[in-house]
Design an enzyme around this catalytic site. Structure first.
Site, PDB file in Angstrom:
ATOM      1  N   GLU A 192       0.828  -1.206   0.000  1.00 17.26           N
ATOM      2  CA  GLU A 192       0.000   0.000   0.000  1.00 17.26           C
ATOM      3  C   GLU A 192       0.866   1.260   0.000  1.00 17.26           C
ATOM      4  O   GLU A 192       1.816   1.374   0.766  1.00 17.26           O
ATOM      5  CB  GLU A 192      -0.901  -0.020   1.243  1.00 17.26           C
ATOM      6  CG  GLU A 192      -1.852   1.159   1.349  1.00 17.26           C
ATOM      7  CD  GLU A 192      -2.736   1.086   2.586  1.00 17.26           C
ATOM      8  OE1 GLU A 192      -3.709   1.848   2.660  1.00 17.26           O
ATOM      9  OE2 GLU A 192      -2.457   0.253   3.478  1.00 17.26           O
TER      10      GLU A 192
ATOM     11  N   CYS B 125      -5.998  -2.208   2.118  1.00 16.67           N
ATOM     12  CA  CYS B 125      -6.076  -2.324   3.567  1.00 16.67           C
ATOM     13  C   CYS B 125      -7.505  -2.567   4.061  1.00 16.67           C
ATOM     14  O   CYS B 125      -8.155  -3.515   3.649  1.00 16.67           O
ATOM     15  CB  CYS B 125      -5.456  -1.082   4.190  1.00 16.67           C
ATOM     16  SG  CYS B 125      -4.909  -1.280   5.901  1.00 16.67           S
TER      17      CYS B 125
ATOM     18  N   LYS C  13      -8.401   5.026  -2.593  1.00 15.53           N
ATOM     19  CA  LYS C  13      -9.019   4.417  -1.417  1.00 15.53           C
ATOM     20  C   LYS C  13     -10.261   5.220  -1.028  1.00 15.53           C
ATOM     21  O   LYS C  13     -10.203   6.444  -0.883  1.00 15.53           O
ATOM     22  CB  LYS C  13      -8.015   4.379  -0.267  1.00 15.53           C
ATOM     23  CG  LYS C  13      -8.479   3.585   0.953  1.00 15.53           C
ATOM     24  CD  LYS C  13      -7.340   3.494   1.964  1.00 15.53           C
ATOM     25  CE  LYS C  13      -7.730   2.623   3.149  1.00 15.53           C
ATOM     26  NZ  LYS C  13      -6.617   2.487   4.121  1.00 15.53           N
TER      27      LYS C  13
END
Length: 352
Positions: A47, A163, A129
Site C-alpha cells: 500500500e 487495507c 481508497k
C-alpha cells in the site's frame, strides 16, 4: 475462460527508501526485474509504497506532523507523471502486470491510490481508497467509486482494494460482481503488531473463498533504523512492528506459498485458474448463490467533483433555490441506468 491456464504471481514485501526521493522507485523497478526473471506475469507491491506509507501519522500527534506531511507531499506521485512513465516502461519491457500503491498528489491533496499497469505498459486502472482509516484521515482525501472496477489484463480480470477497504463488504461485492479472477490486496505492514497480520490473514482468505478468486497480498516492511527515524520513543516503536503478512491465496482459501511475516522478500506462486470454476461450481456469490430480487447493490460510479455544469433548464429561476438545484432536479440528473430485470445483482449509477 479460466480453465487450463496457469499464471505465475509475485507478491513483494519490501522496505521503502525514506532518504532518497527516487530511491523507492528504484527498488520498485529492481523488484519488477526480479519477479520477471523468476517467470512472474503479475507482481504486487504494498500500500502507498511510493514514496512510502505515512507511518509517522500513526505515532505522531497532529501538531508534530507538519514537516513529515509536507515532505510526503513534495515526494508524492503525480498521475500521469515521471514515476508512472518509469513503471509503465518497466512493465512493458518485461511483459509483466504491475500493481503499485502510491501517494498520489492532485494539486493540494494527497490520495491513497492503486495503479494497475498491464503487460504492455498501459495504465489500465487508477483508483483511490474510498475512506482513509483512522490516522490516515489526517493525510489523505477520500476517494470515490469511479475506480471501483475490475479490469481486463494479460493475466485475467484484476481488481484491487487497499487495507481496511476489505472490511467494506459492499466494496468487495462490487468487485465480485464484476467477476474478478485475481484480487490484489495491499497493506502497509510494520504496523499495530502481530494482531494486524492475524486479522489480515482472515480477511484475505475469506475474500478468496467468498469471491472465488485468487488473492495476492503485499505488505511493507520497516527496518529497525527506519522505525527509530520515525520516533525515538521505544514505547511508540512497538506500534511500528509486526503487521506483515505477504501471501498468495487460492479460491479455496489455501496458501499457495508460506506467508512472509518478517523481513524483505518475494513470494512466487503459480495460479491454476481452473480452481476458479471449481470453487464457483459449488458457490458463486454473484451468480447462482445470489438472490438479487431480495438483495442488491447500487454503485455511484461518478467521479467526485467540487464543481459541475448547471443543466440549461436549471438557469430558470423556477428551478433554482438559494443557488442550488431542487432535489427533484438533482435526482433526475443522476440518470440511473435501470436494471433490465430483477435478476441483476448490482445497479450501477451511470458514470456521466
Amino acid at each position: 475462460m479460466t480453465s487450463q491456464r496457469i499464471v505465475r504471481a509475485a507478491a513483494v514485501q519490501i522496505a521503502p527508501d525514506f532518504d532518497d526521493p527516487g530511491g523507492t522507485l528504484a527498488k520498485v523497478c529492481a523488484a519488477i526485474d526480479e519477479a520477471a526473471d523468476k517467470g512472474a506475469q503479475i507482481v504486487v507491491f504494498p500500500e502507498t509504497f511510493v514514496p512510502y506509507y505515512p507511518y509517522f501519522s500513526f505515532v505522531l500527534p497532529p501538531v508534530l506532523q507538519g514537516p513529515p506531511h509536507l515532505r510526503l507531499m513534495e515526494r508524492a506521485v503525480v498521475v500521469p507523471g515521471p514515476v508512472t512513465a518509469a513503471v509503465a516502461e518497466r512493465a512493458r519491457s518485461r511483459g509483466i502486470v504491475v500493481v503499485l500503491g502510491v501517494n498520489e498528489r492532485d494539486h493540494g491533496s494527497l490520495y491513497n491510490t492503486q495503479l494497475v499497469f498491464d503487460a504492455d505498459g498501459a495504465l489500465v486502472l487508477k483508483r483511490r481508497k474510498i475512506t482513509p482509516t483512522y490516522h490516515e484521515r489526517m493525510i489523505w482525501g477520500q476517494g470515490d467509486a469511479a475506480g471501483l472496477k475490475v479490469v481486463d489484463t494479460a493475466v485475467g480480470r484484476v481488481g484491487a482494494l487497499a487495507c481496511w477497504e476489505h472490511y467494506n463488504p459492499l466494496a468487495r461485492y462490487s468487485l465480485m460482481a464484476q467477476h474478478e479472477e485475481i484480487h490484489c490486496a495491499q497493506f502497509p505492514g510494520s504496523l499495530v503488531g502481530p494482531i494486524f497480520a492475524e486479522q489480515m490473514e482472515v480477511t484475505i482468505r475469506h475474500h478468496a473463498l467468498e469471491s472465488g478468486c485468487f488473492v495476492i497480498n503485499a505488505t511493507g516492511w520497516l527496518t529497525d533504523a527506519q522505525i527509530a527515524a520515525i520516533t525515538p520513543d521505544a514505547g511508540l516503536q512497538k506500534a511500528l512492528r509486526g503487521g506483515c503478512h505477504t501471501a498468495i491465496v487460492s479460491p479455496e482459501g489455501k496458501h499457495l506459498a508460506p506467508p512472509l511475516t518478517e523481513g524483505e522478500g518475494m513470494l512466487i506462486a503459480d495460479l491454476d485458474m481452473a480452481l476458479i470454476s471449481k470453487r464457483k461450481r459449488m458457490m458463486d456469490s454473484v451468480g447462482h448463490y445470489a438472490r438479487p430480487e431480495l438483495l442488491s447493490l447500487a454503485v455511484n460510479g461518478r467521479p467526485a467533483a467540487t464543481t459541475f455544469a448547471m443543466p440549461a433548464s436549471a438557469t430558470d429561476s423556477s428551478t433554482l433555490s438559494n443557488g442550488s438545484l431542487h432535489d427533484h432536479d438533482r435526482q433526475s440528473s443522476l440518470a440511473i441506468e435501470p436494471a433490465t430485470d430483477d435478476r441483476v445483482a448490482v445497479l450501477r449509477v451511470a458514470a456521466g
